[in-house]
Motif scaffolding. Structure first.
Motif, PDB file in Angstrom:
ATOM      1  N   VAL A   1      23.107  54.348  37.792  1.00  0.00           N
ATOM      2  CA  VAL A   1      22.273  54.023  38.955  1.00  0.00           C
ATOM      3  C   VAL A   1      23.132  53.510  40.097  1.00  0.00           C
ATOM      4  CG1 VAL A   1      20.434  52.533  39.802  1.00  0.00           C
ATOM      5  CG2 VAL A   1      20.223  53.592  37.555  1.00  0.00           C
TER       6      VAL A   1
ATOM      7  N   VAL B   1      24.747  56.370  41.915  1.00  0.00           N
ATOM      8  CA  VAL B   1      23.836  57.139  42.773  1.00  0.00           C
ATOM      9  C   VAL B   1      23.614  56.422  44.102  1.00  0.00           C
ATOM     10  CG1 VAL B   1      21.495  58.040  43.007  1.00  0.00           C
ATOM     11  CG2 VAL B   1      22.690  58.274  40.840  1.00  0.00           C
TER      12      VAL B   1
ATOM     13  N   GLN C   1       9.424  49.789  40.706  1.00  0.00           N
ATOM     14  CA  GLN C   1       9.732  50.514  39.482  1.00  0.00           C
ATOM     15  C   GLN C   1       8.439  50.744  38.715  1.00  0.00           C
ATOM     16  OE1 GLN C   1      12.576  48.575  36.999  1.00  0.00           O
ATOM     17  NE2 GLN C   1      12.564  50.164  35.412  1.00  0.00           N
TER      18      GLN C   1
ATOM     19  N   TYR D   1       9.640  56.576  37.885  1.00  0.00           N
ATOM     20  CA  TYR D   1      10.957  56.512  38.503  1.00  0.00           C
ATOM     21  C   TYR D   1      11.182  55.116  39.070  1.00  0.00           C
ATOM     22  CZ  TYR D   1       7.964  57.506  42.523  1.00  0.00           C
ATOM     23  OH  TYR D   1       6.966  57.475  43.455  1.00  0.00           O
TER      24      TYR D   1
ATOM     25  N   ILE E   1      15.066  56.799  47.737  1.00  0.00           N
ATOM     26  CA  ILE E   1      15.857  57.277  46.601  1.00  0.00           C
ATOM     27  C   ILE E   1      15.045  57.023  45.341  1.00  0.00           C
ATOM     28  CG2 ILE E   1      18.100  57.163  45.466  1.00  0.00           C
ATOM     29  CD1 ILE E   1      19.024  55.589  48.035  1.00  0.00           C
ATOM     30  N   LYS E   2      14.683  58.096  44.644  1.00  0.00           N
ATOM     31  CA  LYS E   2      13.883  57.993  43.424  1.00  0.00           C
ATOM     32  C   LYS E   2      14.747  58.446  42.246  1.00  0.00           C
ATOM     33  CE  LYS E   2       9.783  58.988  46.166  1.00  0.00           C
ATOM     34  NZ  LYS E   2       8.650  59.902  46.409  1.00  0.00           N
ATOM     35  N   ILE E   3      15.002  57.517  41.310  1.00  0.00           N
ATOM     36  CA  ILE E   3      15.875  57.771  40.166  1.00  0.00           C
ATOM     37  C   ILE E   3      15.019  57.764  38.911  1.00  0.00           C
ATOM     38  CG2 ILE E   3      17.917  57.013  38.912  1.00  0.00           C
ATOM     39  CD1 ILE E   3      18.861  55.602  41.417  1.00  0.00           C
TER      40      ILE E   3
ATOM     41  N   HIS F   1      21.886  65.228  39.971  1.00  0.00           N
ATOM     42  CA  HIS F   1      21.993  64.282  38.860  1.00  0.00           C
ATOM     43  C   HIS F   1      23.415  63.733  38.823  1.00  0.00           C
ATOM     44  CE1 HIS F   1      24.402  66.796  36.071  1.00  0.00           C
ATOM     45  NE2 HIS F   1      23.773  67.798  36.655  1.00  0.00           N
ATOM     46  N   GLU F   2      23.526  62.504  38.355  1.00  0.00           N
ATOM     47  CA  GLU F   2      24.805  61.816  38.206  1.00  0.00           C
ATOM     48  C   GLU F   2      25.056  61.612  36.716  1.00  0.00           C
ATOM     49  OE1 GLU F   2      28.364  60.236  39.036  1.00  0.00           O
ATOM     50  OE2 GLU F   2      26.985  61.035  40.561  1.00  0.00           O
TER      51      GLU F   2
ATOM     52  N   TYR G   1      17.964  62.401  40.140  1.00  0.00           N
ATOM     53  CA  TYR G   1      17.472  61.602  41.260  1.00  0.00           C
ATOM     54  C   TYR G   1      17.017  62.543  42.369  1.00  0.00           C
ATOM     55  CZ  TYR G   1      22.053  62.527  43.354  1.00  0.00           C
ATOM     56  OH  TYR G   1      23.164  63.155  43.859  1.00  0.00           O
TER      57      TYR G   1
ATOM     58  N   VAL H   1      16.110  62.425  46.669  1.00  0.00           N
ATOM     59  CA  VAL H   1      16.217  61.690  47.929  1.00  0.00           C
ATOM     60  C   VAL H   1      15.353  62.399  48.970  1.00  0.00           C
ATOM     61  CG1 VAL H   1      17.764  60.797  49.707  1.00  0.00           C
ATOM     62  CG2 VAL H   1      18.564  60.982  47.337  1.00  0.00           C
TER      63      VAL H   1
END
Length: 481
Positions: free
Chosen positions: A5, A8, A20, A24, A40-42, A80-81, A86, A88
């Motif tokens: 996270v 990102v 949260q 996400y 930013i939605k992870i 993705h990381e 994620y 944006v």
């Protein structure tokens, strides 16, 4: 997970945690170059280490990047990381969630316009292979100028890829099959869209009694009966009984004629029978089947005073003479009576085409438009009155264009020779292009290593400073004690 996270959000400036949930984690920030606000939605889970999952994610991400519609929240980045997906999007600073405006009084026109805008956005997403699946008023943003924006398109597909299933509450806007855990398709978006329109029109979510949807017209007299039928079909519990896609639902809504209740409920005269086609229960002034004017009862009027006789000093009116039809026109046009004008509540259009003319009417009002007139041809007794046609002169082409006969043919002169140019002597020499061996790669690598070394020294210095600060704080506490 926290390290992923952190990677990102490290690409953005002024990052703040906004919230949260099960779907996400939401951060807000700014683009480093444009300073534009973004959301930013992870997702809370990582992709499986499977080539198939990787390909499915890339296909979904490619479809999300292709979304480009004025009624969709613009997507800035999706990826993705190390397997952590994620999304944006551009942050919408002006506007309200539709949830906050449900208590506002919505007219039928306003509600239909908002839902049609949402439908166009969903239709664009469906064409890209994406389905929202769980559309609620929380995913709809109403801007001050009336434009509607839809958010989180494609988020359901990303959650499904990582296995992050969201427990859907008993929301009246989500299709029944989606609440039971079935993957939603275009018909699920049809249900959600119709449920939102129901809420705007009736002031309450869809009312279902014994498995049957109560029409919204029972709660608002301004809702036309045709719209009741459209919504009852779109809100069917069985997906096969709904409209096949959002495009069909929007087309059905566009065909509904919206008339205020006060105008729809005005009294009408008892129906009659058309004398031409025999259609029963006809009201108004014209037959709704064939357009023929209906016989109207003559209203009882008071006796009109007789006009005074004119004296000899006053001019006498000229007697009206019937107009004669012009030569070449249809004689029936001279005796055709002008039809009465229709009223707005009788949408009838009649088009009649005859030889040499066309009649187009708005309602039952017929307007003659001559498109061609028959040309008079002399025959019989009139033939002798016309002179014989003039004989065309005959031309001797051989005399006008003499040939060479037995003489020599006409020859063209030889073209001059084209000069030869040695471009190697005329053009300047080209400069030497340096090869990749001439570029000082070692110097660039040395500078990068020096920069990394300095960054490491700065980080170590920061750690030492933090440790000294902690020791100083501890000493101050001991001294105070």
């Amino acid at each position: 997970m926290r390290e992923l996270v952190r990677r990102v959000i490290s690409e953005f400036k002024s990052v703040q945690l906004q919230g949260q949930n099960e779907g996400y984690v939401l951060f807000s920030g700014r683009e480093p170059d444009t300073r534009e606000k973004v959301s930013i939605k992870i997702l809370p889970r990582v992709l499986e280490s499977d080539p198939g999952a990787e390909r499915a994610f890339e296909s979904t991400a490619r479809a999300i990047r292709q979304l480009n519609h004025p009624n969709l929240v613009p997507v800035r980045k999706v990826g993705h990381e190390s397997g952590l997906p994620y999304l944006v999007t551009r942050a919408i600073e002006s506007g309200q969630l539709l949830t906050d405006r449900l208590q506002k009084g919505w007219t039928v026109d306003e509600a239909a316009d908002a839902v049609i805008q949402i439908g166009h956005a969903l239709e664009h997403a469906h064409n890209k292979g994406l389905v929202h699946g769980a559309l609620t008023p929380e995913d709809v943003i109403v801007q001050p100028d009336g434009r509607i924006l839809v958010a989180d398109v494609g988020m359901a597909d990303l959650r499904r890829l990582v296995g992050a299933t969201v427990k859907q509450a008993a929301s009246p806007f989500v299709a029944p099959e989606v609440q039971q855990g079935v993957r939603g398709d275009a018909r699920a978006d049809v249900y959600s869209l119709a449920a939102i329109l129901y809420r705007l029109l009736a002031g309450r979510p869809p009312q279902i009694v014994k498995g049957e949807v109560m029409p919204p017209g029972r709660f608002s007299a301004d809702v036309p009966p045709e719209m009741d039928q459209v919504l009852m079909r779109a809100l069917a519990a069985d997906p096969d009984q709904r409209y096949p896609d959002v495009k069909a639902l929007v087309a059905a809504l566009g065909g509904v004629k919206i008339v205020p209740a006060a105008e729809r409920l005005r009294p009408v005269t008892p129906g009659g029978r058309c004398s031409k086609c025999g259609a029963e229960n006809q009201t108004g002034r014209f037959c709704r089947k064939c357009g023929t004017a209906l016989a109207q009862p003559k209203p009882a009027t008071a006796s009109q005073p007789q006009p005074k006789p004119m004296t000899g000093s006053q001019p006498q009116p000229r007697p009206a003479t019937p107009s004669q039809p012009r030569r070449g026109q249809d004689r029936q046009a001279a005796t055709r009576q002008p039809p009465e004008r229709s009223i707005l509540d009788e949408p009838i259009q009649i088009t009649r085409i005859e030889v040499g003319r066309i009649e187009v009417g708005s309602g039952v009002e017929v307007e003659d438009t001559v498109i061609a007139r028959p040309m008079q041809v002399a025959s019989g007794a009139l033939d002798v009155e016309f002179p014989a046609p003039i004989e065309m002169p005959r031309l001797d082409l051989d005399a006008l264009w003499p040939t060479t006969g037995d003489g020599l043919p006409i020859t063209m002169p030889e073209p001059p020779p084209i000069p030869e140019i040695d471009w190697a002597e005329v053009a300047p020499p080209m400069p030497d292009v340096p090869t990749i061996e001439d570029i000082p790669i070692a110097e660039v690598q040395r500078r990068e290593a020096e920069m990394r070394r300095r960054e490491a020294e700065v980080a170590a210095l920061e750690k030492k400073t933090a440790a000294l600060a902690e020791q100083t704080a501890a000493l101050q506490e001991n001294t105070g004690a």
